[in-house]
Scaffold this motif. Structure first.
Motif, mmCIF file in Angstrom:
data_model
loop_
_atom_site.group_PDB
_atom_site.id
_atom_site.type_symbol
_atom_site.label_atom_id
_atom_site.label_comp_id
_atom_site.label_asym_id
_atom_site.label_seq_id
_atom_site.Cartn_x
_atom_site.Cartn_y
_atom_site.Cartn_z
ATOM 1 N N PRO A 368 0.843 -1.204 0.000
ATOM 2 C CA PRO A 368 0.000 0.000 0.000
ATOM 3 C C PRO A 368 0.877 1.252 0.000
ATOM 4 N N ALA A 369 0.519 2.209 -0.792
ATOM 5 C CA ALA A 369 1.370 3.386 -0.984
ATOM 6 C C ALA A 369 1.427 4.267 0.262
ATOM 7 N N VAL A 370 0.253 4.479 0.897
ATOM 8 C CA VAL A 370 0.187 5.481 1.973
ATOM 9 C C VAL A 370 1.129 5.169 3.146
ATOM 10 N N PRO A 371 1.033 3.973 3.768
ATOM 11 C CA PRO A 371 1.919 3.742 4.911
ATOM 12 C C PRO A 371 3.389 3.750 4.521
ATOM 13 N N VAL A 372 3.716 3.248 3.337
ATOM 14 C CA VAL A 372 5.131 3.206 2.939
ATOM 15 C C VAL A 372 5.654 4.640 2.798
ATOM 16 N N ARG A 373 4.840 5.484 2.187
ATOM 17 C CA ARG A 373 5.231 6.892 2.047
ATOM 18 C C ARG A 373 5.421 7.512 3.418
ATOM 19 N N GLN A 374 4.479 7.221 4.313
ATOM 20 C CA GLN A 374 4.558 7.751 5.680
ATOM 21 C C GLN A 374 5.849 7.318 6.353
ATOM 22 N N ILE A 375 6.147 5.993 6.212
ATOM 23 C CA ILE A 375 7.333 5.459 6.869
ATOM 24 C C ILE A 375 8.572 6.166 6.342
ATOM 25 N N LEU A 376 8.672 6.234 5.013
ATOM 26 C CA LEU A 376 9.868 6.822 4.410
ATOM 27 C C LEU A 376 9.992 8.304 4.776
ATOM 28 N N LEU A 377 8.860 8.995 4.753
ATOM 29 C CA LEU A 377 8.865 10.427 5.065
ATOM 30 C C LEU A 377 9.323 10.657 6.497
ATOM 31 N N ASN A 378 8.778 9.862 7.430
ATOM 32 C CA ASN A 378 9.128 10.061 8.831
ATOM 33 C C ASN A 378 10.587 9.733 9.095
ATOM 34 N N ILE A 379 11.059 8.602 8.522
ATOM 35 C CA ILE A 379 12.475 8.266 8.734
ATOM 36 C C ILE A 379 13.353 9.374 8.148
ATOM 37 N N GLY A 380 12.960 9.842 6.939
ATOM 38 C CA GLY A 380 13.742 10.886 6.291
ATOM 39 C C GLY A 380 13.776 12.153 7.122
ATOM 40 N N LEU A 381 12.602 12.545 7.628
ATOM 41 C CA LEU A 381 12.546 13.772 8.445
ATOM 42 C C LEU A 381 13.420 13.613 9.690
ATOM 43 N N ASN A 382 13.337 12.420 10.307
ATOM 44 C CA ASN A 382 14.161 12.176 11.494
ATOM 45 C C ASN A 382 15.645 12.266 11.156
ATOM 46 N N ALA A 383 16.015 11.677 10.000
ATOM 47 C CA ALA A 383 17.423 11.669 9.608
ATOM 48 C C ALA A 383 17.914 13.094 9.365
ATOM 49 N N ILE A 384 17.071 13.880 8.713
ATOM 50 C CA ILE A 384 17.458 15.267 8.426
ATOM 51 C C ILE A 384 17.591 16.039 9.733
ATOM 52 N N ALA A 385 16.626 15.768 10.633
ATOM 53 C CA ALA A 385 16.661 16.465 11.912
ATOM 54 C C ALA A 385 17.910 16.097 12.705
ATOM 55 N N ALA A 386 18.341 14.830 12.537
ATOM 56 C CA ALA A 386 19.480 14.378 13.323
ATOM 57 C C ALA A 386 20.801 14.863 12.718
ATOM 58 N N SER A 387 20.779 15.216 11.446
ATOM 59 C CA SER A 387 22.037 15.566 10.782
ATOM 60 C C SER A 387 22.492 16.984 11.146
ATOM 61 N N ASN A 388 23.800 17.143 11.130
ATOM 62 C CA ASN A 388 24.355 18.489 11.322
ATOM 63 C C ASN A 388 24.231 19.254 10.011
ATOM 64 N N GLU A 389 24.256 20.562 10.141
ATOM 65 C CA GLU A 389 24.166 21.384 8.933
ATOM 66 C C GLU A 389 25.336 21.059 8.032
ATOM 67 N N GLY A 390 25.034 20.962 6.711
ATOM 68 C CA GLY A 390 26.081 20.673 5.723
ATOM 69 C C GLY A 390 26.373 19.203 5.587
ATOM 70 N N GLY A 391 25.681 18.398 6.331
ATOM 71 C CA GLY A 391 25.891 16.934 6.222
ATOM 72 C C GLY A 391 25.101 16.352 5.067
ATOM 73 N N SER A 392 25.030 15.042 5.010
ATOM 74 C CA SER A 392 24.252 14.420 3.934
ATOM 75 C C SER A 392 23.437 13.241 4.474
ATOM 76 N N VAL A 393 22.316 13.006 3.798
ATOM 77 C CA VAL A 393 21.456 11.852 4.154
ATOM 78 C C VAL A 393 21.321 11.009 2.893
ATOM 79 N N ALA A 394 21.598 9.663 3.063
ATOM 80 C CA ALA A 394 21.548 8.780 1.896
ATOM 81 C C ALA A 394 20.311 7.907 1.954
#
Lengths: 482, 307
Positions: A368-394
């Motif tokens: 199902p598209a919705v939960p997968v999108r939610q999962i990816l979005l939340n993990i991504g947001l968390n990763a970005i939030a955890a990263s220092n400025e100028g870093g990268s998220v893969a």
């Protein structure tokens, strides 16, 4: 196999009948012993009486012959009276004189005249007059011949008692069969009774099983109406189920709110994304108003406005797609995943974080598209939030066996302990552990579990990698995003 | 049986009463009483209605009740008087009753006939297989290799009767020829008081060898082959006179005895008599001379001299 053999792991419905059968076995061993020893005693008494009567009558007629040492008459007398009747067959008889020398035997070839009686006397304990040799199935009896108070000889008799011994084996066989049947019947009765008595536990167990898959269903009213132990147990269970269901409802509301919260964050970053080009576009319009007649300026300004509007169109389209996806469930497509990159882009850009995006998913896949999108979005947001400025998220999106594999790696300082706790739990916790901490991660955990997937992580001071494995559904339902 | 006892008791009572009436022991009175008693005993023989008593020894198969019944039946009809068969365990009992005149006649063995030759008279001799002779046999268990008395040394030996020719005297004489006695030749010997018992003793293994009447053994091969098959004849004596029917010398000319002699001799001419003879496996009965038993007399002499 080992668990089957370990009696502690047997179900109660087997344990109790087994115990009953075991007890029955013990009882039957005792009863069998008692019956057999009583039978043996009776038979020995019968044998003693029989041999005493038999030998007494013989002694009376033999005494004069023994006194005269009349070999023939002794032989003739015992030869004629060998038969005992009553299944004992013919006795072997031997008459010896006072010095233990054979006068005559009914089996003279084996015990010739004049032979010593030591072999015959061997069968007897010091004072016994009847002995049974169970191996040979023969009884040995003897009688002292006395005349005027003086011992003048002995009569020795041995005869077949195998029918008595067979009687014992028959009784033993009957007892074993009867007791085995009784033990089996009692065990069956025990099994049936226990099964009946434990059936409420089965109901409880089934309800508890259902409970792990979401809402706990209370036990039906008919089962709780009785005032037995189980009736009370069901009432308490129902009370507990109600409490748990309330909590579950609460958790779902919480999850929904969290989703709205993350959408809010998204909306602000989208607004920001729209706001950025807006300033440039307004400047370009001002420039057009003042210097619109100059072709170079016009072309440059229009180009700027065009790029700004295209950016805004993309953002709006993505938000719309997200909104539509919420309404119309459909299968996941590569575009759904790429949308996330677009959605995460503004937040990453705001914090000057580079996104490395690798998407190997090309087609529509059975998730199902919705939960997968939610999962990816939340993990991504968390990763970005955890990263220092100028870093990268893969981001690395691909397949592994029959699962969709999503890996998000950042260069942040690693997962905080409460986040690790959420991920380390074997089952997704019903509620967040602590107030205001890692609600996002808790939500991810729940959604992954709902899809039957697994979530793993590796975390150090140099960064964190979170991997989500989502098994593909069997029933592929193809739907396209409009 | 009862009549004989009662008669004897009556005679004794006469004697006792006489002694008591005298009070003191007086020789003349005592003699008188004794004479009265003996006269009383003798008078019995002359009574025609007293049963004819015929003694039988285990010389033949006395255990056969059918035979005894037939014999008694035939004799009662032939003699026209009641007949009582007297059976005793030993030859001795019959011989002494016969010599004492207590029974009319008896079928005895040649040995006691020779021993009491002066006091007994021949009535008739059976004819077996066409002659008045028979043999004595030495028996051993079947399958044993023994050819004569010498091979039987150390045996447990079964004799028939100390007054039997074939069942004792013959073997005794054989040993006397060798300057031996049964006690030294055999480890152990015993009497069975019946030829059939000797065969049983040897057949069952109670005795390793036995002395038996050849006629009895031969008849038993037909009537009881199970027993005789377990035995074998290892030696046979020369032919000697068949056990005769004798009477006390004093009765020889008695009318009862003459009638008895005729009854015996005509037995083969009567249905019941033929039944008796066939049961005995005999051809008939005939008169004979005491010379028939010369061989036995020689043996008796031989044994007597060796002692």
């Amino acid at each position: 196999m080992a668990t089957m053999l370990d009696p502690r792991r047997w179900p109660l419905a087997v344990k109790v009948p087994a115990l009953v059968a075991l007890l029955m076995l013990g009882v039957s061993v005792i009863i069998t012993n008692a019956v057999l020893s009583r039978l043996k005693e009776l038979q020995q008494r019968q044998l003693a009486t029989l041999s005493a009567t038999y030998l007494d009558s013989m002694a009376a007629s033999l005494t004069p012959y023994v006194l005269r040492e009349d070999v023939w008459e002794v032989f003739d007398a015992i030869d004629r009276r060998q038969s005992l009747g009553g299944g004992f067959g013919r006795a072997n008889l031997t008459v010896v004189d006072g010095r233990g020398r054979t006068l005559a035997s009914s089996n003279p070839r084996q015990t010739p005249i004049g032979s010593s009686d030591t072999a015959l006397a061997e069968h007897f304990d010091s004072n016994a007059n009847v002995e049974v040799d169970e191996e040979r199935g023969r009884a040995y009896a003897r009688k002292v011949l006395t005349y005027q108070g003086r011992t003048i000889g002995h009569i020795y008799a041995d005869f077949d008692v195998s029918h008595l011994l067979k009687e014992r084996t028959d009784v033993l066989g009957t007892l074993i069969v009867t007791n085995a049947i009784m033990a089996l019947m009692l065990a069956a009765l025990g099994y049936w009774t226990i099964r009946r008595m434990l059936s409420p536990l089965g109901i409880l167990s089934r309800h508890l099983d259902q409970g792990t898959r979401g809402f706990i269903h209370p036990v039906s009213a008919s089962s709780t109406s009785s005032d037995s132990e189980f009736g009370r147990l069901f009432k308490r269970y129902n009370a507990m189920a109600e409490a748990l269901n309330e909590r579950e409802t609460l958790a779902r509301q919480l999850a929904a709110e969290e989703r709205l919260a993350s959408l809010g964050r998204l909306a602000s970053s989208v607004a920001h994304e729209i706001n950025n080009p807006l300033g440039g576009m307004l400047n370009a319009i001002d420039t057009l108003k003042q210097h619109g007649e100059r072709p170079s300026v016009r072309i440059q300004s229009l180009d700027l406005i065009d790029r700004g509007l295209r950016g805004i169109r993309d953002v709006v389209r993505t938000v719309l797609a997200t909104y539509r996806a919420e309404r119309e469930p459909h299968n996941l497509t590569a575009a759904d995943l790429n949308d996330m990159r677009l959605l995460l882009g503004p937040e990453a850009a705001r914090r000057h974080i580079r996104i490395d995006w690798t998407n190997r998913v090309a087609d529509e896949i059975a998730l199902p598209a919705v939960p997968v999108r939610q999962i990816l979005l939340n993990i991504g947001l968390n990763a970005i939030a955890a990263s220092n400025e100028g870093g990268s998220v893969a981001f690395e999106l691909g397949f592994e066996e029959r699962s969709l594999r999503l890996t998000v790696s950042d260069e942040g300082p690693g997962l905080p302990p409460h986040a690790r706790r959420i991920l380390d739990e074997p089952r997704p916790p019903a509620t967040p552990f602590e107030e205001g901490s890692g609600l996002g991660l808790w939500l991810i955990r729940r959604m992954v579990a709902d899809l039957g997937g697994k979530i793993g992580y590796r975390s150090s001071a140099q960064g964190t990698g979170i991997t989500v494995m989502l098994p593909l559904r069997k029933d592929v339902e193809v739907r396209h995003v409009a | 049986m009862r009549t004989s006892k009662e008669h004897r008791r009556r005679c004794l009572t006469i004697m006792q009463r006489h002694i008591r009436s005298v009070g003191a022991l007086h020789r003349r009175h005592l003699l008188k009483g004794a004479t009265a008693a003996f006269a009383c005993m003798a008078s019995r023989r002359s009574l025609a209605d007293t049963p004819f008593t015929f003694g039988l020894t285990p010389v033949f198969l006395t255990s056969d009740l059918v035979l005894l019944e037939a014999l008694q039946g035939y004799l009662e009809r032939a003699l026209s008087m009641p007949v009582r068969l007297v059976l005793r365990r030993t030859y001795q009992e019959i011989s002494s009753q016969l010599v004492a005149g207590q029974i009319d006649a008896a079928w005895i063995c040649g040995y006691p006939f020779v021993s009491y030759s002066t006091r007994l008279a021949l009535v008739a001799v059976p004819v077996w297989r066409g002659t008045k002779y028979y043999q004595a046999y030495l028996l051993s268990a079947a399958g044993r290799t023994a050819n004569g008395i010498d091979d039987l040394a150390g045996d447990t030996h079964a004799f028939s009767d100390p007054d039997s020719n074939s069942g004792y005297l013959v073997t005794r004489a054989l040993l006397a020829e060798r300057k031996r006695r049964p006690e030294s030749h055999f480890t152990r010997s015993f009497f069975t008081y019946g030829h059939r018992n000797v065969v049983r003793a040897v057949a069952t293994g109670l005795a390793q060898s036995g002395s038996v009447d050849g006629y009895v053994w031969e008849v038993m091969t037909e009537t009881e082959p199970d027993l005789t098959l377990n035995t074998q004849v290892i030696w046979k004596s020369e032919w000697t006179g068949f056990p005769p029917i004798a009477t006390s010398a004093g009765f020889a000319a008695n009318a009862r005895i003459l009638r008895f002699n005729a009854a015996l001799r005509s037995m083969h001419g009567d249905d019941l008599g033929r039944k008796v003879l066939s049961l005995l496996r005999l051809d008939g009965f005939d008169d004979a001379s005491p010379d028939l038993f010369k061989g036995i007399a020689e043996r008796v002499d031989l044994v007597r001299r060796s002692e």
